[in-house]
Each structure stands twice: as structure tokens, then as C-alpha cells.
Write a protein that holds these residues in place. Sequence first.
Motif, PDB file in Angstrom:
ATOM      1  N   VAL A  42       0.828  -1.208   0.000  1.00 28.43           N
ATOM      2  CA  VAL A  42       0.000   0.000   0.000  1.00 28.43           C
ATOM      3  C   VAL A  42       0.866   1.262   0.000  1.00 28.43           C
ATOM      4  CG1 VAL A  42      -1.690   1.320   1.351  1.00 28.43           C
ATOM      5  CG2 VAL A  42      -1.903  -1.180   1.188  1.00 28.43           C
ATOM      6  N   LYS A  43       1.973   1.167   0.722  1.00 22.91           N
ATOM      7  CA  LYS A  43       2.813   2.343   0.989  1.00 22.91           C
ATOM      8  C   LYS A  43       3.229   3.067  -0.290  1.00 22.91           C
ATOM      9  CE  LYS A  43       6.574   3.966   3.777  1.00 22.91           C
ATOM     10  NZ  LYS A  43       7.695   3.666   4.640  1.00 22.91           N
ATOM     11  N   GLY A  44       3.049   4.386  -0.254  1.00 24.09           N
ATOM     12  CA  GLY A  44       3.452   5.212  -1.390  1.00 24.09           C
ATOM     13  C   GLY A  44       2.401   5.308  -2.485  1.00 24.09           C
ATOM     14  N   ASN A  45       1.375   4.455  -2.393  1.00 25.80           N
ATOM     15  CA  ASN A  45       0.368   4.424  -3.467  1.00 25.80           C
ATOM     16  C   ASN A  45      -0.930   5.155  -3.113  1.00 25.80           C
ATOM     17  OD1 ASN A  45       1.962   2.788  -5.220  1.00 25.80           O
ATOM     18  ND2 ASN A  45       1.441   1.007  -3.982  1.00 25.80           N
ATOM     19  N   VAL A  46      -1.061   5.540  -1.843  1.00 22.27           N
ATOM     20  CA  VAL A  46      -2.349   6.104  -1.401  1.00 22.27           C
ATOM     21  C   VAL A  46      -2.140   7.334  -0.522  1.00 22.27           C
ATOM     22  CG1 VAL A  46      -3.475   3.837  -1.411  1.00 22.27           C
ATOM     23  CG2 VAL A  46      -2.447   4.675   0.702  1.00 22.27           C
ATOM     24  N   ASP A  47      -3.217   8.078  -0.321  1.00 17.00           N
ATOM     25  CA  ASP A  47      -3.185   9.203   0.605  1.00 17.00           C
ATOM     26  C   ASP A  47      -3.617   8.761   2.002  1.00 17.00           C
ATOM     27  OD1 ASP A  47      -2.568  10.852  -1.625  1.00 17.00           O
ATOM     28  OD2 ASP A  47      -4.698  10.815  -2.160  1.00 17.00           O
ATOM     29  N   ALA A  48      -4.407   7.705   2.043  1.00 15.98           N
ATOM     30  CA  ALA A  48      -4.809   7.093   3.317  1.00 15.98           C
ATOM     31  C   ALA A  48      -5.292   5.683   3.002  1.00 15.98           C
ATOM     32  CB  ALA A  48      -5.927   7.891   3.985  1.00 15.98           C
ATOM     33  N   CYS A  49      -5.206   4.826   3.990  1.00 19.42           N
ATOM     34  CA  CYS A  49      -5.635   3.444   3.761  1.00 19.42           C
ATOM     35  C   CYS A  49      -6.690   3.028   4.795  1.00 19.42           C
ATOM     36  CB  CYS A  49      -4.421   2.518   3.833  1.00 19.42           C
ATOM     37  SG  CYS A  49      -4.847   0.791   3.511  1.00 19.42           S
ATOM     38  N   ASN A  50      -7.848   2.598   4.306  1.00 23.25           N
ATOM     39  CA  ASN A  50      -8.898   2.088   5.196  1.00 23.25           C
ATOM     40  C   ASN A  50      -8.436   0.779   5.836  1.00 23.25           C
ATOM     41  OD1 ASN A  50     -10.236   3.879   3.367  1.00 23.25           O
ATOM     42  ND2 ASN A  50     -12.193   2.892   3.837  1.00 23.25           N
ATOM     43  N   VAL A  51      -8.805   0.607   7.089  1.00 27.50           N
ATOM     44  CA  VAL A  51      -8.631  -0.712   7.699  1.00 27.50           C
ATOM     45  C   VAL A  51     -10.033  -1.153   8.110  1.00 27.50           C
ATOM     46  CG1 VAL A  51      -7.538  -2.080   9.493  1.00 27.50           C
ATOM     47  CG2 VAL A  51      -6.307  -0.145   8.475  1.00 27.50           C
ATOM     48  N   THR A  52     -10.454  -2.272   7.563  1.00 34.03           N
ATOM     49  CA  THR A  52     -11.851  -2.690   7.710  1.00 34.03           C
ATOM     50  C   THR A  52     -12.134  -3.198   9.130  1.00 34.03           C
ATOM     51  OG1 THR A  52     -11.203  -4.785   6.721  1.00 34.03           O
ATOM     52  CG2 THR A  52     -12.229  -3.191   5.276  1.00 34.03           C
ATOM     53  N   ASP A  53     -13.417  -3.147   9.483  1.00 30.55           N
ATOM     54  CA  ASP A  53     -13.859  -3.503  10.837  1.00 30.55           C
ATOM     55  C   ASP A  53     -14.743  -4.749  10.769  1.00 30.55           C
ATOM     56  OD1 ASP A  53     -14.739  -3.592  13.435  1.00 30.55           O
ATOM     57  OD2 ASP A  53     -15.874  -1.727  13.370  1.00 30.55           O
ATOM     58  N   ASN A  54     -14.108  -5.896  10.925  1.00 32.94           N
ATOM     59  CA  ASN A  54     -14.850  -7.173  10.916  1.00 32.94           C
ATOM     60  C   ASN A  54     -15.858  -7.236   9.764  1.00 32.94           C
ATOM     61  OD1 ASN A  54     -13.729  -8.406  13.425  1.00 32.94           O
ATOM     62  ND2 ASN A  54     -14.638  -6.593  14.337  1.00 32.94           N
ATOM     63  N   GLN A  55     -15.345  -6.980   8.566  1.00 30.57           N
ATOM     64  CA  GLN A  55     -16.235  -6.948   7.403  1.00 30.57           C
ATOM     65  C   GLN A  55     -16.906  -8.298   7.175  1.00 30.57           C
ATOM     66  OE1 GLN A  55     -12.955  -6.951   7.249  1.00 30.57           O
ATOM     67  NE2 GLN A  55     -12.098  -7.680   5.340  1.00 30.57           N
ATOM     68  N   THR A  56     -18.095  -8.245   6.657  1.00 29.73           N
ATOM     69  CA  THR A  56     -19.011  -9.385   6.486  1.00 29.73           C
ATOM     70  C   THR A  56     -19.198 -10.154   7.800  1.00 29.73           C
ATOM     71  OG1 THR A  56     -17.327 -10.939   5.696  1.00 29.73           O
ATOM     72  CG2 THR A  56     -18.488  -9.680   4.010  1.00 29.73           C
ATOM     73  N   SER A  57     -18.980  -9.434   8.904  1.00 28.74           N
ATOM     74  CA  SER A  57     -19.184 -10.017  10.242  1.00 28.74           C
ATOM     75  C   SER A  57     -18.291 -11.212  10.534  1.00 28.74           C
ATOM     76  CB  SER A  57     -20.650 -10.408  10.450  1.00 28.74           C
ATOM     77  OG  SER A  57     -21.485  -9.329  10.214  1.00 28.74           O
ATOM     78  N   VAL A  58     -17.184 -11.303   9.811  1.00 32.98           N
ATOM     79  CA  VAL A  58     -16.210 -12.355  10.079  1.00 32.98           C
ATOM     80  C   VAL A  58     -15.158 -11.756  11.022  1.00 32.98           C
ATOM     81  CG1 VAL A  58     -14.371 -13.732   9.028  1.00 32.98           C
ATOM     82  CG2 VAL A  58     -16.589 -13.531   7.888  1.00 32.98           C
ATOM     83  N   VAL A  59     -14.902 -12.437  12.127  1.00 35.73           N
ATOM     84  CA  VAL A  59     -13.997 -11.876  13.138  1.00 35.73           C
ATOM     85  C   VAL A  59     -12.572 -11.781  12.611  1.00 35.73           C
ATOM     86  CG1 VAL A  59     -12.998 -12.183  15.439  1.00 35.73           C
ATOM     87  CG2 VAL A  59     -15.400 -12.778  15.014  1.00 35.73           C
ATOM     88  N   ARG A  60     -12.008 -10.591  12.773  1.00 34.78           N
ATOM     89  CA  ARG A  60     -10.629 -10.331  12.367  1.00 34.78           C
ATOM     90  C   ARG A  60      -9.955  -9.473  13.438  1.00 34.78           C
ATOM     91  NH1 ARG A  60      -9.847 -11.086   6.849  1.00 34.78           N
ATOM     92  NH2 ARG A  60     -11.728 -11.839   5.850  1.00 34.78           N
ATOM     93  N   MET A  61      -8.664  -9.278  13.274  1.00 39.09           N
ATOM     94  CA  MET A  61      -7.939  -8.355  14.136  1.00 39.09           C
ATOM     95  C   MET A  61      -8.667  -7.007  14.099  1.00 39.09           C
ATOM     96  SD  MET A  61      -4.042  -6.998  13.624  1.00 39.09           S
ATOM     97  CE  MET A  61      -3.263  -8.595  13.730  1.00 39.09           C
ATOM     98  N   SER A  62      -8.693  -6.313  15.239  1.00 40.00           N
ATOM     99  CA  SER A  62      -9.486  -5.080  15.300  1.00 40.00           C
ATOM    100  C   SER A  62      -8.936  -4.026  14.340  1.00 40.00           C
ATOM    101  CB  SER A  62      -9.498  -4.528  16.724  1.00 40.00           C
ATOM    102  OG  SER A  62      -8.247  -3.947  17.027  1.00 40.00           O
ATOM    103  N   SER A  63      -9.843  -3.190  13.887  1.00 41.43           N
ATOM    104  CA  SER A  63      -9.494  -2.134  12.951  1.00 41.43           C
ATOM    105  C   SER A  63      -8.478  -1.174  13.573  1.00 41.43           C
ATOM    106  CB  SER A  63     -10.765  -1.391  12.547  1.00 41.43           C
ATOM    107  OG  SER A  63     -10.466  -0.345  11.687  1.00 41.43           O
ATOM    108  N   LEU A  64      -8.667  -0.855  14.843  1.00 51.60           N
ATOM    109  CA  LEU A  64      -7.745   0.090  15.490  1.00 51.60           C
ATOM    110  C   LEU A  64      -6.328  -0.486  15.530  1.00 51.60           C
ATOM    111  CD1 LEU A  64      -7.083   2.701  16.936  1.00 51.60           C
ATOM    112  CD2 LEU A  64      -7.960   1.727  19.055  1.00 51.60           C
ATOM    113  N   ALA A  65      -6.209  -1.759  15.883  1.00 59.45           N
ATOM    114  CA  ALA A  65      -4.879  -2.388  15.918  1.00 59.45           C
ATOM    115  C   ALA A  65      -4.263  -2.374  14.522  1.00 59.45           C
ATOM    116  CB  ALA A  65      -4.987  -3.815  16.444  1.00 59.45           C
TER     117      ALA A  65
END
Lengths: 308, 221
Positions: A40-63
Motif C-alpha cells: 500500500v505504501k506510497g500508493n495512497v493518501d490514506a488506507c482504510n482498515v476494515t472492521d470485521n467486514q461481512t461479520s467475520v472476526v478479524r484483528m481489530s481495525s484500530l490495531a
Amino acid sequence: MKSGSNLEKVLAAGHFSVTAECGPPRGADPEVVRKKAAYVKGNVDACNVTDNQTSVVRMSSLAGCLLIKEEGIEPLIQMVVRDRNRIALQSDLLGASAMGVRNILCLSGDHQKFGDDPQAKNVFDIDSMQFIHLVKSMRDEGTFPSGKKLDGAPKFFIGCAVNPFADPFEIRVPRLKLKVEAGADFVQTQCIYNMKKFKEYLELAKKQGLHEKVKILAGVTPLKSAGMAKFMKKMVAGMDIPDEVINRIAAEPKEKQAEKGIEMCIELIQELKEMEGIAGVHVMAIEWEEKLHEIIGGAGLLPRPVVE
Amino acid sequence: MITGTPKPIEEILEMLEPYDNIILAGCHGCVTVCRVGGEKEVQVLASTLRLAREAAGRKIAITEISLERQCDPEYVEKLRPYVSDHQAVLSIACGAGIQFLAEKYAITPVLPGINTGFLGVTERQGEWAERCQGCGDCVLHLTGGICPVTRCAKSLFHGPCGGSSQGICEVGKDVKCGWQLIIDRLKALNQLENYGKLKPYKGWHTSRDGGPRRILREDMI
């Protein structure tokens, strides 16, 4: 500046912005995030970090945000109201801001039915519209919804999502208008494949002057194969992929479909770039972050501007 | 009305395992209307249980009684002459009725024979659908008479979300999008301007979130 985020600065300076997204891993391994961050680095102005998308448990968005921030990428935290009541939302907003996250996307969240825990209790204490309002009032008034004063207001560039392809179509622009009135600074759209319908939507939004009140970032997702296109069309509610798009990629032999998908995505971005009212593009290369450089570069959007 | 569905017979038999002599209590209220806990259902369930227990080689005695309502003290009292002669009461009233019996007959086990459902309506014979969650702060005048809390799977106050497609909710092909219904009805009523207003955060304290609720009418006490 409302937040002082890089994304806000790039947009304020009149540049066509680029955001992408990183889905955190289904585990506690930070290396997965770092590996994606390198793409991602260098290619964007900001990068979204998704929050348990499709309700599948993942590492938290904040982390996830903090991990990509360590790698030198500006994070954009996604927060859904499905899993947190207003107490937890406010608390996480304060925490994210304290850790230097300056962009937020306020979402309802997919219903828990789609994930691994369909028997979970959902929250939906406030909805995404009210959440936008909550972030704005904390940022601009410096107060909690209770009216009590904050000890340091959170600074966020506030985003929302829209799906121009969901029904009923006639309510989609009024709903965006409401989100703008609630306090959205920018909007990221659902992936666009049906350009005709999107243009219709954009025209209606422009008639209301919404493109001047909110930065519209058009969402795109490169197709990896005809199979992926068919799956998304059938399985993802509100996903509109016209047959001509599917036919175009399906006409290629299997081993060349990915390449075609990227070509089509680049074409789409180039078309969006020329459209009045579109302030940027949001590239959701789902589990395909390694292609971001090729797509964004191919669309003539590199290097990303540096705005002081 | 309050709706419900019968518990699986195996689950009821397991609950009744320790007992040979019980009361099966029906209710003439909502559960009669939705055909899950009335006099007729008491008869059918009693026969089924007797046959099953007989087949298992351990007969059970069942006294069949249906009360006018299991949620009113005067009717619940009518069970008193029978309770002490039985080991347990199996109630096929709603959860409120079952609990009221348990409260009034402190040393007799009271067992649930049905799973209580929701506040709903009879859409057609044999089909009931939810309409109200009893949240304690009605907004139906703003939403065309269709409840966003109940009819939207996410209880959104500014729907529909991006998962609404051709009138159908993302949670299932048999679920209508509540917000599509609201928009259609607001249009029919010429009240679409109601949509364009940001609604205040809902106070859930009047719902279950404020703890068990109580209504006190001083004028009636």
C-alpha cells in the motif's frame, strides 16, 4: 483544517485523491498486516482498515490502523455500529484519535448473519447516520452527546459510505444528503461496475450541490476472474455488475482474466478521474493488495502528492 | 398478540423425566389465538406425552387444565387446588404466564412447553409475523406506520442500508426490507419529507435496556 489528516489536506489542495483498503488478518499475526502495508505504501493518501467486514472476526481495525501507521501509511479507521453501543463507540473514538488516527469511516456494518457467529447479539444502538453526527459533535463542539465537556476533542476527517446501486434508487441521493447534513466530510462509494447507473446517481447528487459539500471518492474493485464477478453479483446484496462487464472478462482465457480485470479497473479509474464531482478514487483490491501499485500507477495517479 | 412455537417433544420429555404426575396448563389468551397453547393444544400434547411415556415403559399422569389467562392473578389462583397434588406444572402459555405461575407456586417446578416468540400479527392462517418490539417509545407516526426498530434487521433509523435489493433485506430472501416498506408508504401518504430529517439517538432506556419494566397507573390502583 478539521482534522489535519493527509487525506483532508490532499483533497483541500484540489488533488484527485487515492485511498485503498487493508483487511486485517483472521489471527493475531502482525506480519500479515505489515506485508499488506508494504504493497500500500506510497500508493495512497490514506488506507482504510476494515472492521470485521461481512461479520467475520478479524484483528481489530484500530490495531490494524496502528500497525500500518508504524509502517508510514496514514490510516483510515472503519467503525461499524453493529458491535458497539454508543459508550464503546465514543471510547474507541477517543482512543483512535489519541493514537493519531485522523480519518474515520462511519458504517452500519453487515448483518452478523453473514459471519461465523450468526447467533451473536447485534447492537445497533445508534445508526451510521447518527454515528456521523456523534463524531462531528465530539470534534466540533468538544462535547459528549450527554453535553459534558471533553478533555481534548477527537480530530477526525469524517467519512461515510453510500451504495448508489441499492434499492430504492430514489432514496439514495436523499440519504447521502442526510449523511452530509449529519457531518460527513467525504464519502466512499460501493464498488462501481454499472457506470450508467452511477452517472445517473452522480447527476442527481450534483443537482443538490452535494459534490460541493462532500468529497466523493468513487469505489472500485478489480475483478480477478469472471468467476469472482459472478459470485459477487449473486452473493453480495446491493452489488450491481452488468452482464457486459462479466462478458468482457469471461471472453478472456482463464489465465488472462486477472490481467483483464486490472485493465478494466484502470480504465474505470481514468473515466472517473475526468468526471466533474468526483474528488478521488477508493481502490478495494480485496486480498489483492500487491496489485495496487500497478492499478494506481496505471491510472496515472502516482506519485502521490505531498501537501504540507 | 404474543406468539410462540411448540418445543420439540423430545425436549419436553427430557424435562419431564423426573416426574410421573403433572399438570399441563394451557391459556385462553394469545397462545390460543396462535394455536400453540390453548385447550386444544393441551389435549393433543397430553395425549402425545402419555403415549410416548407409555411406550417408554413409564406412564405419566397428566391433569389437563386451561386458564382464562396465565398472566392475571385471579385466573392463576384457579390452579391452586390442584397444584399440591402434582409434582410439576408444564405450561404452554407465553413466558410471562409461565413465570407468573412459577412466582405464585413457589415450591412446585413450572416447566415451559413452548418457546415464546414475538409481538405479532396473523398474516394468514398458519403464518405469524413480528410487528412490535415493545421499545416503549413509538415513532410510527413518522415512519408511515411501519416500525424501523422491528422491521429493519439492523433497527436503523435512517435506512435503508446498502443491503436492500428489490425490496428484499440482505438477511434473507423471505425478509422484506423494512425501509423499502417505509419509503413506499411515506410516498403513498405524501409524507416523504419525514425521511429527510435527522432523528435523535433513540433512548433505549424505555426498552428492555433500562432493566425489567413496570407500568404503574396511579388512577387504577
